[in-house]
Write an enzyme that holds these catalytic residues in place. Structure first.
Site, mmCIF file in Angstrom:
data_model
loop_
_atom_site.group_PDB
_atom_site.id
_atom_site.type_symbol
_atom_site.label_atom_id
_atom_site.label_comp_id
_atom_site.label_asym_id
_atom_site.label_seq_id
_atom_site.Cartn_x
_atom_site.Cartn_y
_atom_site.Cartn_z
ATOM 1 N N SER A 1 70.125 12.981 32.579
ATOM 2 C CA SER A 1 70.126 11.628 33.147
ATOM 3 C C SER A 1 71.384 11.479 33.988
ATOM 4 C CB SER A 1 70.140 10.590 32.017
ATOM 5 O OG SER A 1 70.341 9.293 32.543
ATOM 6 N N TYR B 1 73.993 8.090 23.842
ATOM 7 C CA TYR B 1 73.039 8.564 24.858
ATOM 8 C C TYR B 1 73.769 9.395 25.917
ATOM 9 C CZ TYR B 1 69.378 8.516 28.427
ATOM 10 O OH TYR B 1 68.430 8.888 29.358
HETATM 11 N N1 LIG Z 1 63.099 6.179 32.629
HETATM 12 C C1 LIG Z 1 64.293 6.382 33.117
HETATM 13 O O1 LIG Z 1 64.781 5.569 33.921
HETATM 14 C C2 LIG Z 1 65.088 7.609 32.724
HETATM 15 C C3 LIG Z 1 66.290 7.843 33.408
HETATM 16 C C4 LIG Z 1 67.036 8.970 33.091
HETATM 17 C C5 LIG Z 1 66.579 9.859 32.139
HETATM 18 N N2 LIG Z 1 65.415 9.616 31.485
HETATM 19 C C6 LIG Z 1 64.994 10.607 30.471
HETATM 20 O O2 LIG Z 1 63.655 10.996 30.726
HETATM 21 C C7 LIG Z 1 63.002 11.282 29.492
HETATM 22 C C8 LIG Z 1 61.730 10.446 29.379
HETATM 23 O O3 LIG Z 1 62.075 9.081 29.451
HETATM 24 P P1 LIG Z 1 60.983 7.919 29.631
HETATM 25 O O4 LIG Z 1 61.659 6.823 30.364
HETATM 26 O O5 LIG Z 1 59.726 8.480 30.153
HETATM 27 O O6 LIG Z 1 60.828 7.463 28.111
HETATM 28 P P2 LIG Z 1 59.544 6.940 27.296
HETATM 29 O O7 LIG Z 1 60.071 6.315 26.061
HETATM 30 O O8 LIG Z 1 58.655 6.148 28.182
HETATM 31 O O9 LIG Z 1 58.811 8.302 26.899
HETATM 32 C C9 LIG Z 1 59.420 9.194 26.006
HETATM 33 C C10 LIG Z 1 58.353 9.944 25.233
HETATM 34 O O10 LIG Z 1 59.023 10.789 24.269
HETATM 35 C C11 LIG Z 1 58.328 10.700 23.033
HETATM 36 N N3 LIG Z 1 59.196 11.029 21.904
HETATM 37 C C12 LIG Z 1 60.129 10.253 21.317
HETATM 38 N N4 LIG Z 1 60.648 10.879 20.244
HETATM 39 C C13 LIG Z 1 60.045 12.093 20.167
HETATM 40 C C14 LIG Z 1 60.142 13.189 19.263
HETATM 41 N N5 LIG Z 1 60.965 13.146 18.215
HETATM 42 N N6 LIG Z 1 59.383 14.291 19.488
HETATM 43 C C15 LIG Z 1 58.509 14.326 20.523
HETATM 44 N N7 LIG Z 1 58.353 13.298 21.397
HETATM 45 C C16 LIG Z 1 59.122 12.202 21.226
HETATM 46 C C17 LIG Z 1 57.829 9.260 22.984
HETATM 47 O O11 LIG Z 1 56.752 9.100 22.056
HETATM 48 C C18 LIG Z 1 57.426 9.025 24.428
HETATM 49 O O12 LIG Z 1 56.082 9.370 24.682
HETATM 50 C C19 LIG Z 1 64.022 11.013 28.386
HETATM 51 O O13 LIG Z 1 64.652 12.226 28.034
HETATM 52 C C20 LIG Z 1 65.000 10.066 29.061
HETATM 53 O O14 LIG Z 1 66.275 10.131 28.473
HETATM 54 C C21 LIG Z 1 64.664 8.499 31.746
#
Ligand SMILES: NC(=O)c1ccc[n+]([C@@H]2O[C@H](COP(=O)([O-])OP(=O)(O)OC[C@H]3O[C@@H](n4cnc5c(N)ncnc54)[C@H](O)[C@@H]3O)[C@@H](O)[C@H]2O)c1
Length: 267
Positions: A140, A156
């Site tokens: 991130s 985080y």
């Molecule tokens: N959305 C953003 O703006 C953003 C920005 C930077 C980084 N990220 C990173 O991208 C990734 C996805 O984020 P997102 O926004 O799509 O989140 P989200 O919460 O929409 O999706 C995350 C998914 O991970 C699954 N998950 C959670 N715990 C788990 C576990 N123990 N084992 C397996 N699966 C598990 C959840 O069920 C969910 O389907 C993350 O690593 C997040 O840190 C997101």
């Protein structure tokens, strides 16, 4: 098709970025195995399969080492190998350091970092033997920077900075086996969990709130899961073979700003 014949595994694929990445990889010819702690991953895989692409699913909690080994074993028995691993599963609850207990801290590292170690460890022996593999780790922009002005991101940020270190060290360890390991640093991406942070609880004006939020970003919008998917597609393809250990920011230009000059409404 760029990924014809490739076997790709995506973690955290039930919704958000993981679902978008899975969709893009499948549309480009890969057989995608969507994995998630939530059984609802089945619905996501089914929706991709209904579009006519190759998508399967497994329930897999990245914090459970035995389950991770079993699931990768099943995938290898069925498909013979894994070509692409996308370590995407992650959580981002905010909590200030003084309010944080050990359980919270451990959970953040278990999911956001140790899960990546486990999945990579499961696929690497096969990739090393075949002298081929692509690993993409989701970090991130929060890690090298801090996203939330109100705080609550020490855990985080630490996990996501650690993902960058993990990526670089693993890239060096595996480069001579024809394996590429890279990390993506997304900025603001429109996903269900992020929606909770940046949208509104009130139905109706949530979409408008999200659109308004997008005007803070130089390109005038938040990114979509498919925007991240298109970058993963490149990193998973043979065209990226000279790229390893890299950290790639995808944020619509957001971290370029030293001073906020928006709103950046499209001209
Ligand atoms: N959305 C953003 O703006 C953003 C920005 C930077 C980084 N990220 C990173 O991208 C990734 C996805 O984020 P997102 O926004 O799509 O989140 P989200 O919460 O929409 O999706 C995350 C998914 O991970 C699954 N998950 C959670 N715990 C788990 C576990 N123990 N084992 C397996 N699966 C598990 C959840 O069920 C969910 O389907 C993350 O690593 C997040 O840190 C997101």
């Amino acid at each position: 098709m760029r990924l014809e014949g490739k076997i790709a595994v995506v973690t955290g694929a039930m919704q958000g970025i993981g679902a978008g990445v899975s969709r893009v990889l499948a549309r480009n010819g890969a057989t995608v195995i969507l994995t998630d702690v939530s059984p609802r991953v089945e619905e996501t895989a089914r929706s991709i399969a209904e579009e006519g692409y190759a998508a399967e699913h497994h329930v897999m909690d990245v914090t459970d080492p035995e389950q991770v080994s079993e699931v990768f074993e099943e995938i290898t028995v069925r498909h013979g190998r894994v070509d692409v691993l996308v370590n995407n599963a992650g959580i981002y609850p905010r909590r200030k350091l003084v309010e944080m207990d050990e359980e919270f801290l451990h959970r953040m590292f278990e999911i956001n970092l140790f899960g990546m170690f486990r999945c990579a460890r499961a696929v690497l022996p096969g990739m090393m033997e075949r002298r081929y593999g692509k690993i993409v780790n989701m970090s991130s922009v929060t890690g090298s920077m801090v996203g939330a002005p109100g705080g609550g991101q020490t855990a985080y940020g630490a996990t996501k900075a650690a993902v960058i270190g993990f990526t670089k060290a693993l890239a060096l360890e595996t480069a001579q086996y024809g394996i590429n390991v890279n990390t993506i640093l997304p900025g603001y991406i429109h996903s269900p969990s992020a929606y909770g942070l940046r949208g509104s609880e009130e139905a109706g004006d949530a979409e408008e709130k999200m659109r308004e939020f997008g005007y803070k970003i130089p390109v005038g919008r938040q990114g979509s899961p498919e925007d991240v998917g298109n970058l993963v597609l490149f990193l998973a393809s043979d065209e990226s073979s000279y790229l390893t250990g890299s950290e790639i920011v995808i944020d619509g230009g957001n971290i370029l700003q030293e001073e906020y000059l928006g709103p950046y409404k499209p001209k």
